[in-house]
Design an enzyme around this catalytic site. Sequence first.
Site, PDB file in Angstrom:
ATOM      1  N   ASN A 260       0.828  -1.205   0.000  1.00 15.36           N
ATOM      2  CA  ASN A 260       0.000   0.000   0.000  1.00 15.36           C
ATOM      3  C   ASN A 260       0.864   1.257   0.000  1.00 15.36           C
ATOM      4  OD1 ASN A 260      -1.216  -2.254   1.841  1.00 15.36           O
ATOM      5  ND2 ASN A 260      -2.935  -1.266   0.855  1.00 15.36           N
TER       6      ASN A 260
ATOM      7  N   HIS B  89      -6.687  -9.529   4.206  1.00 15.55           N
ATOM      8  CA  HIS B  89      -7.185  -8.736   5.341  1.00 15.55           C
ATOM      9  C   HIS B  89      -8.698  -8.952   5.332  1.00 15.55           C
ATOM     10  CE1 HIS B  89      -7.951  -5.303   7.961  1.00 15.55           C
ATOM     11  NE2 HIS B  89      -8.826  -4.863   7.076  1.00 15.55           N
TER      12      HIS B  89
ATOM     13  N   ASP C 182       2.033  -5.529  12.596  1.00 11.94           N
ATOM     14  CA  ASP C 182       1.141  -4.629  11.859  1.00 11.94           C
ATOM     15  C   ASP C 182       1.692  -3.203  11.945  1.00 11.94           C
ATOM     16  OD1 ASP C 182      -0.998  -3.885  10.277  1.00 11.94           O
ATOM     17  OD2 ASP C 182      -2.330  -3.530  11.972  1.00 11.94           O
TER      18      ASP C 182
ATOM     19  N   GLY D  79      -3.994   2.863  12.349  1.00 10.80           N
ATOM     20  CA  GLY D  79      -2.741   2.116  12.430  1.00 10.80           C
ATOM     21  C   GLY D  79      -1.783   2.613  13.493  1.00 10.80           C
TER      22      GLY D  79
END
Lengths: 313, 428
Positions: B100, B185, B310, B329
């Site tokens: 991403n 995901h 993560d 995040g």
Amino acid sequence: MATKTNNAIKISQKHLLGIQDLSINDVNIILDEASKFIELNRSKNKKLDTLKGKTQINLFFEPSTRTQSSFDLAGKRLGADVMSMNIVNSAIKKGETLIDTAMTLNAMHPDIIVIRHQDSGACNLLSQKVNCAVLNAGDGRREHPTQALLDALTIINRKKKIEGLKIAICGDIVHSRVARSNIYLLNMLGAEVNIIAPSNLMPKDIEKLGVNIFSDMKKGLKDCDIVMMLRLQNERMTSSFLSSNREYYEYYGLTPDKLNYAKDDALIMHPGPMNRGIEIDTNLADDINKSVIKEQVELGVAVRMACLKIFCI
Amino acid sequence: MKKKYFINANIIDPHNSINENGGLIIGENGKIEGVGKKVNTNNIPSREKFIDLKGKYIFPGLVDMRVFVGEPGYEYKENFRTLSNAALSGGVTSVVTMPNTNPVIDNVSIVDFLKRRGRDKSKINIYPSASLTMNTEGTNMTEFGLLQNKGIIAFTDGTKTIQNTRIMSRIMNSAKDLNSLILQHAEDYELSKNGMINDGIISTKLGLQGIPEIAEQVIIERDLTLLESINCRYHISQISSAKSVEIIKNRKENIKFSCGVSINNLSLNENDIGDFRTFLKLSPPLRTEADRIALVKGLSDKTIDVIVSDHKPEDEEKKRLTFAQAETGASGIETLLSLSLELYHNGSLKLETIIKALTSSPANILKIDKGNLNVGNDADFCIVDLNKPWIVKKENLLSKSKNTSIENKKLQGKVTNTFVKGEELFKL
């Protein structure tokens, strides 16, 4: 109880962000103070100089008629210099963040900022960044403390108490900050609270806040002293929550027929603006024997004057 | 390179079922020459100097399967150099980077750039993943075969989920033909729409739109149903709820797949969000304490295979906003091991279970010869003082972004040295 002198009001919070933060003593202080302003607001000369020399900024990120004008008037009647920010023409439209806006306004030394914002928690964020007191005039779907306080004052004015009353809150609960603030406040003051909504408009786990939940309006209204209707917030509904307004009216609109399940002397309340013919029958809304909707607006000014005074000084 | 001898360490290498007091020898070529109890003062030549670790631990270098790096496009959040330094301080020596970026890693030409930057700027092993679909839009598949040939290790839309069932089945068919690894995901967008935190009493109180656990469940059930008929390498990136653990436990009896969990979901719950702490706006969201306990149990009974950081660096400007506006995040690669060790210290998990989920399990899923202390393999490992107390301070983090989910948390256990290919690249 509150001390009677103006400059010795002891409130536990610096800001008014939500009912959740208040103690029962805080609530009584505000309601006592507010009831003193009711007569003033009905008299010919409404102006005081309690907040003379103080600066109040109204920061409304969402459209509002009654709350904004109510805060505006409240500040002016107490003699404060009131400035209402026009968000449409401000730097916020140019991409300024809430924190930067807060810092800018803070540099102008306001004594109090009244904020309404579409995001839950926006007032909390603002309060961490400014030196003055922050009053929440509605944040997302979280809290609208002054609305709950004015509702409580209206009920007390009519019913002389809140403890022991059975109060139904009906309608679009999931999107409603009014419902949340009222649940906290009415529970604190000893009422029994029934929440009535279709499952699609009922927030998850809300029964954990100590309320009874109903999807059948008639059952939820049974023997209630107060019926508080909420506006269907179509602007916050992004996908199919309901089949149609007419079906909603059929099952969740307040009609004389459904109102019969409540007590004979039950009062009807609504925080406004109303969708007549969707959540409430238009004649019921105007029924001066049952509806206290206009009184809510009237007492709203008194409650906001009390909050401004208490949190500004 | 000079030979190095370490003795008197507690060595845990789940891949080789080693859990014993012993030593480790790094050869002149940076490879492991010996490991275990047979490496001790009795068989080290007397002329050689050795390092007595006095009961510290040696683990294989950690393999982190879910790491976001800002290159290309978001270099201000994290670049390969800062990522590498952050990883090394946490004992992580191999990472799978998410696609991403801007542009998205979805074509062969950009992989060369990525590999070159990874090689030149970072000191750890970078295993780039590419997106499953072009620009992670969920519509057109990327060239799994060609990308794999260029060194792409796995395919994922990273923060995004393939919503369309037909496209997902086609992706699985291609992955089957080409032996590609899919990392999914699991989130149904319609159910999670506008959602910010777990759907429950906290979301009701804070007035934030909730993400129900069924949003995760529906995708997991869908994918596993597809997987029953299309047998490919499939891994669920992260799960967050007790319900997901239950489903996966049942399905694992009949189907072969793997799944991971973020250290955030293992260590924190929705109550930690407190007064709108945007650093805890995560995806999947933190859920209830019962969910957290179920996830921990899922690790100990092997329902869950790997723990990931993560690691998602976000600059503070993206977090100093209202909860609705804030980016999702948390940064976490530096604290991955220490925070995992909390689960050992509080008696929730065995040390071997934790180390396995951080080393050999992810390496097996990725089919890489990392996360072990095999003799002859690159000497990628870390030395850990299991009891050293320390406090997570934003200003001490090496990652370019400081959005840690555990600011000011007291932790026990710290990496003191990290080696890659026999070279000491981090020393406390």
